[in-house]
Design a protein around this motif. Structure first.
Motif, PDB file in Angstrom:
ATOM      1  N   LEU A   5       0.814  -1.211   0.000  1.00 16.01           N
ATOM      2  CA  LEU A   5       0.000   0.000   0.000  1.00 16.01           C
ATOM      3  C   LEU A   5       0.851   1.267   0.000  1.00 16.01           C
ATOM      4  N   GLY A   6       1.982   1.260   0.742  1.00 18.79           N
ATOM      5  CA  GLY A   6       2.804   2.471   0.825  1.00 18.79           C
ATOM      6  C   GLY A   6       3.259   2.945  -0.541  1.00 18.79           C
ATOM      7  N   GLU A   7       3.779   2.037  -1.364  1.00 14.06           N
ATOM      8  CA  GLU A   7       4.250   2.419  -2.702  1.00 14.06           C
ATOM      9  C   GLU A   7       3.074   2.807  -3.596  1.00 14.06           C
ATOM     10  N   ALA A   8       1.951   2.070  -3.469  1.00 18.17           N
ATOM     11  CA  ALA A   8       0.772   2.396  -4.273  1.00 18.17           C
ATOM     12  C   ALA A   8       0.266   3.795  -3.943  1.00 18.17           C
ATOM     13  N   ARG A   9       0.244   4.126  -2.656  1.00 18.59           N
ATOM     14  CA  ARG A   9      -0.220   5.461  -2.255  1.00 18.59           C
ATOM     15  C   ARG A   9       0.742   6.536  -2.750  1.00 18.59           C
ATOM     16  N   LEU A  10       2.031   6.249  -2.728  1.00 20.09           N
ATOM     17  CA  LEU A  10       3.005   7.231  -3.198  1.00 20.09           C
ATOM     18  C   LEU A  10       2.806   7.521  -4.681  1.00 20.09           C
ATOM     19  N   LEU A  11       2.538   6.495  -5.473  1.00 18.23           N
ATOM     20  CA  LEU A  11       2.258   6.713  -6.897  1.00 18.23           C
ATOM     21  C   LEU A  11       1.066   7.646  -7.070  1.00 18.23           C
ATOM     22  N   PHE A  12       0.023   7.412  -6.272  1.00 14.05           N
ATOM     23  CA  PHE A  12      -1.170   8.252  -6.350  1.00 14.05           C
ATOM     24  C   PHE A  12      -0.852   9.697  -5.992  1.00 14.05           C
ATOM     25  N   GLU A  13      -0.090   9.896  -4.919  1.00 16.78           N
ATOM     26  CA  GLU A  13       0.201  11.248  -4.459  1.00 16.78           C
ATOM     27  C   GLU A  13       1.121  12.000  -5.415  1.00 16.78           C
ATOM     28  N   ILE A  14       1.995  11.283  -6.111  1.00 19.31           N
ATOM     29  CA  ILE A  14       2.881  11.934  -7.082  1.00 19.31           C
ATOM     30  C   ILE A  14       2.041  12.531  -8.202  1.00 19.31           C
ATOM     31  N   GLY A  15       1.065  11.767  -8.688  1.00 13.43           N
ATOM     32  CA  GLY A  15       0.125  12.272  -9.682  1.00 13.43           C
ATOM     33  C   GLY A  15       0.801  12.963 -10.847  1.00 13.43           C
ATOM     34  N   ASP A  16       0.513  14.248 -10.999  1.00 20.41           N
ATOM     35  CA  ASP A  16       1.095  15.036 -12.096  1.00 20.41           C
ATOM     36  C   ASP A  16       2.471  15.590 -11.749  1.00 20.41           C
ATOM     37  N   GLY A  17       3.035  15.160 -10.632  1.00 22.69           N
ATOM     38  CA  GLY A  17       4.361  15.622 -10.230  1.00 22.69           C
ATOM     39  C   GLY A  17       4.309  16.355  -8.903  1.00 22.69           C
ATOM     40  N   ALA A  18       5.295  16.118  -8.056  1.00 24.03           N
ATOM     41  CA  ALA A  18       5.354  16.770  -6.746  1.00 24.03           C
ATOM     42  C   ALA A  18       6.794  16.770  -6.270  1.00 24.03           C
ATOM     43  N   SER A  19       7.125  17.705  -5.397  1.00 24.46           N
ATOM     44  CA  SER A  19       8.474  17.733  -4.827  1.00 24.46           C
ATOM     45  C   SER A  19       8.543  16.730  -3.676  1.00 24.46           C
ATOM     46  N   LEU A  20       9.754  16.240  -3.414  1.00 23.36           N
ATOM     47  CA  LEU A  20       9.927  15.331  -2.291  1.00 23.36           C
ATOM     48  C   LEU A  20       9.544  16.010  -0.980  1.00 23.36           C
ATOM     49  N   ARG A  21       9.840  17.304  -0.872  1.00 27.56           N
ATOM     50  CA  ARG A  21       9.490  18.044   0.341  1.00 27.56           C
ATOM     51  C   ARG A  21       7.970  18.079   0.529  1.00 27.56           C
ATOM     52  N   GLU A  22       7.247  18.330  -0.553  1.00 28.21           N
ATOM     53  CA  GLU A  22       5.791  18.376  -0.492  1.00 28.21           C
ATOM     54  C   GLU A  22       5.221  17.008  -0.126  1.00 28.21           C
ATOM     55  N   LEU A  23       5.763  15.954  -0.725  1.00 30.52           N
ATOM     56  CA  LEU A  23       5.281  14.604  -0.430  1.00 30.52           C
ATOM     57  C   LEU A  23       5.537  14.233   1.020  1.00 30.52           C
ATOM     58  N   ARG A  24       6.699  14.609   1.526  1.00 35.88           N
ATOM     59  CA  ARG A  24       7.036  14.301   2.915  1.00 35.88           C
ATOM     60  C   ARG A  24       6.055  14.971   3.865  1.00 35.88           C
ATOM     61  N   SER A  25       5.725  16.227   3.578  1.00 32.63           N
ATOM     62  CA  SER A  25       4.797  16.960   4.427  1.00 32.63           C
ATOM     63  C   SER A  25       3.379  16.410   4.305  1.00 32.63           C
ATOM     64  N   ARG A  26       2.946  16.142   3.089  1.00 31.49           N
ATOM     65  CA  ARG A  26       1.582  15.698   2.849  1.00 31.49           C
ATOM     66  C   ARG A  26       1.304  14.323   3.449  1.00 31.49           C
ATOM     67  N   LEU A  27       2.293  13.430   3.352  1.00 31.80           N
ATOM     68  CA  LEU A  27       2.101  12.061   3.825  1.00 31.80           C
ATOM     69  C   LEU A  27       2.613  11.834   5.236  1.00 31.80           C
ATOM     70  N   GLY A  28       3.334  12.822   5.792  1.00 33.42           N
ATOM     71  CA  GLY A  28       3.867  12.671   7.139  1.00 33.42           C
ATOM     72  C   GLY A  28       4.895  11.568   7.248  1.00 33.42           C
ATOM     73  N   LEU A  29       5.738  11.416   6.211  1.00 30.24           N
ATOM     74  CA  LEU A  29       6.708  10.327   6.159  1.00 30.24           C
ATOM     75  C   LEU A  29       8.094  10.778   6.577  1.00 30.24           C
ATOM     76  N   ASP A  30       8.817   9.860   7.173  1.00 32.17           N
ATOM     77  CA  ASP A  30      10.232  10.084   7.454  1.00 32.17           C
ATOM     78  C   ASP A  30      10.984  10.261   6.134  1.00 32.17           C
ATOM     79  N   ALA A  31      11.931  11.199   6.102  1.00 33.59           N
ATOM     80  CA  ALA A  31      12.646  11.493   4.858  1.00 33.59           C
ATOM     81  C   ALA A  31      13.359  10.265   4.310  1.00 33.59           C
ATOM     82  N   GLY A  32      13.968   9.470   5.189  1.00 42.01           N
ATOM     83  CA  GLY A  32      14.682   8.281   4.736  1.00 42.01           C
ATOM     84  C   GLY A  32      13.749   7.247   4.139  1.00 42.01           C
ATOM     85  N   TYR A  33      12.575   7.046   4.779  1.00 45.30           N
ATOM     86  CA  TYR A  33      11.610   6.070   4.284  1.00 45.30           C
ATOM     87  C   TYR A  33      11.068   6.500   2.927  1.00 45.30           C
ATOM     88  N   LEU A  34      10.744   7.792   2.787  1.00 46.40           N
ATOM     89  CA  LEU A  34      10.254   8.305   1.514  1.00 46.40           C
ATOM     90  C   LEU A  34      11.306   8.132   0.428  1.00 46.40           C
TER      91      LEU A  34
END
Length: 293
Positions: free
Chosen positions: A37-66
């Motif tokens: 699910l984690g990778e599937a959700r990340l694909l969804f959140e990337i969508g049309d493109g996103a910064s790693l910083r934005e994804l980290r904030s939006r998903l509440g993920l540890d930087a290393g895990y992301l």
């Protein structure tokens, strides 16, 4: 606030366990695809493109895990990482053609799963469930928002007040002069307090308390971002301001509001405020309220 009961905690955790199992969140092959699910959700959140910083904030993920998940998807040819066009220190993540194909299939399978779940219910039951889920989402959002006491001169405090002033300028027939906003020294230290509401680290509301006279507190500038309205956040802010007033041994709190802000007037009455005669010279006020603590 009233303490959370053991029964409420147990019920919440029971629902969480059932729901995560029912949608396959614990399966290494979420929706029958070859990824968790984690990778599937990340694909969804990337969508049309996103910064790693934005994804980290939006998903509440540890930087290393992301970073590890992103590298895994990149190795599979599903995403590409490049330098952000506006910030060389930031990295953008985009779906490749293969990534877009997989996301489209993921969406199709997710829709089919939900349709299958709802298919066993009558139309009335589906409507009931949909309404219950909307209520659940609203209350969970409200529960996750934090209200913090901040310095009245802080960047977040002034940004909230700027947004508040812009809102009033658009709503008031006569406009609104930002010069009427409280000054930092009025809502800091012994003089008063300023609270900011945060959702996922982003300011989404504010409220101020000042002491215009001994034993009297005045609530000012209760504002909620349009995206966070109808959650009950304004009442949360008022509650925080009232508790602060009580801790400062203020016996009564007052506030005023413009005649066009009918929803604010209704909320104040619902919170136990009663209308009183004019007590200040605020040119924007048309109603004045008071509540004894």
């Amino acid at each position: 606030m009233e303490p959370v009961s053991t029964e409420q905690v147990t019920a919440f955790r029971r629902f969480n366990r059932y729901f995560t199992r029912r949608i396959g969140a614990l399966d290494d092959h979420y929706l029958g695809q070859d990824r968790p699910l984690g990778e599937a959700r990340l694909l969804f959140e990337i969508g049309d493109g996103a910064s790693l910083r934005e994804l980290r904030s939006r998903l509440g993920l540890d930087a290393g895990y992301l970073s590890r998940m992103t590298r895994a998807l990149e190795a599979q040819g599903l995403v590409r990482v490049r330098v952000h066009p506006d910030d060389s220190r930031s990295r953008m993540v985009e779906l490749t053609r293969a990534g877009r194909v997989e996301l489209k299939e993921q969406q199709r399978r997710a829709d089919a799963l939900v349709a299958d779940l709802l298919g066993g219910l009558t139309a009335g039951q589906r409507a009931e469930l949909t309404e219950a889920m909307a209520t659940t989402r609203r209350l969970l959002r409200l529960a996750a928002i934090t209200v913090r006491h901040v310095d009245g001169a802080s960047g977040d405090a002034r940004a909230c007040l700027d947004a508040y002033a812009a809102d009033l300028d658009a709503r008031f027939p006569e406009g609104f002069d930002p010069g009427a906003l409280v000054r930092p020294e009025e809502v800091s230290g012994d003089a008063g307090a300023f609270f900011v509401a945060y959702e996922e680290g982003v300011p989404v509301g504010c409220g101020a308390l000042r002491r215009p006279a001994p034993g009297v507190g005045e609530i000012r500038h209760v504002w909620v971002h349009p995206d966070a309205r109808r959650l009950g956040l304004a009442r949360r802010l008022i509650g925080a301001l009232e508790r602060e007033a009580s801790e400062r041994d203020l016996a009564v709190v007052r506030l005023d509001t413009h005649v066009v802000l009918t929803e604010a007037q209704a909320m104040y009455r619902a919170c136990g405020y009663r209308e009183i005669p004019r007590y200040d010279d605020n040119v924007y006020a048309g109603h004045w309220f008071e509540k004894r603590l």
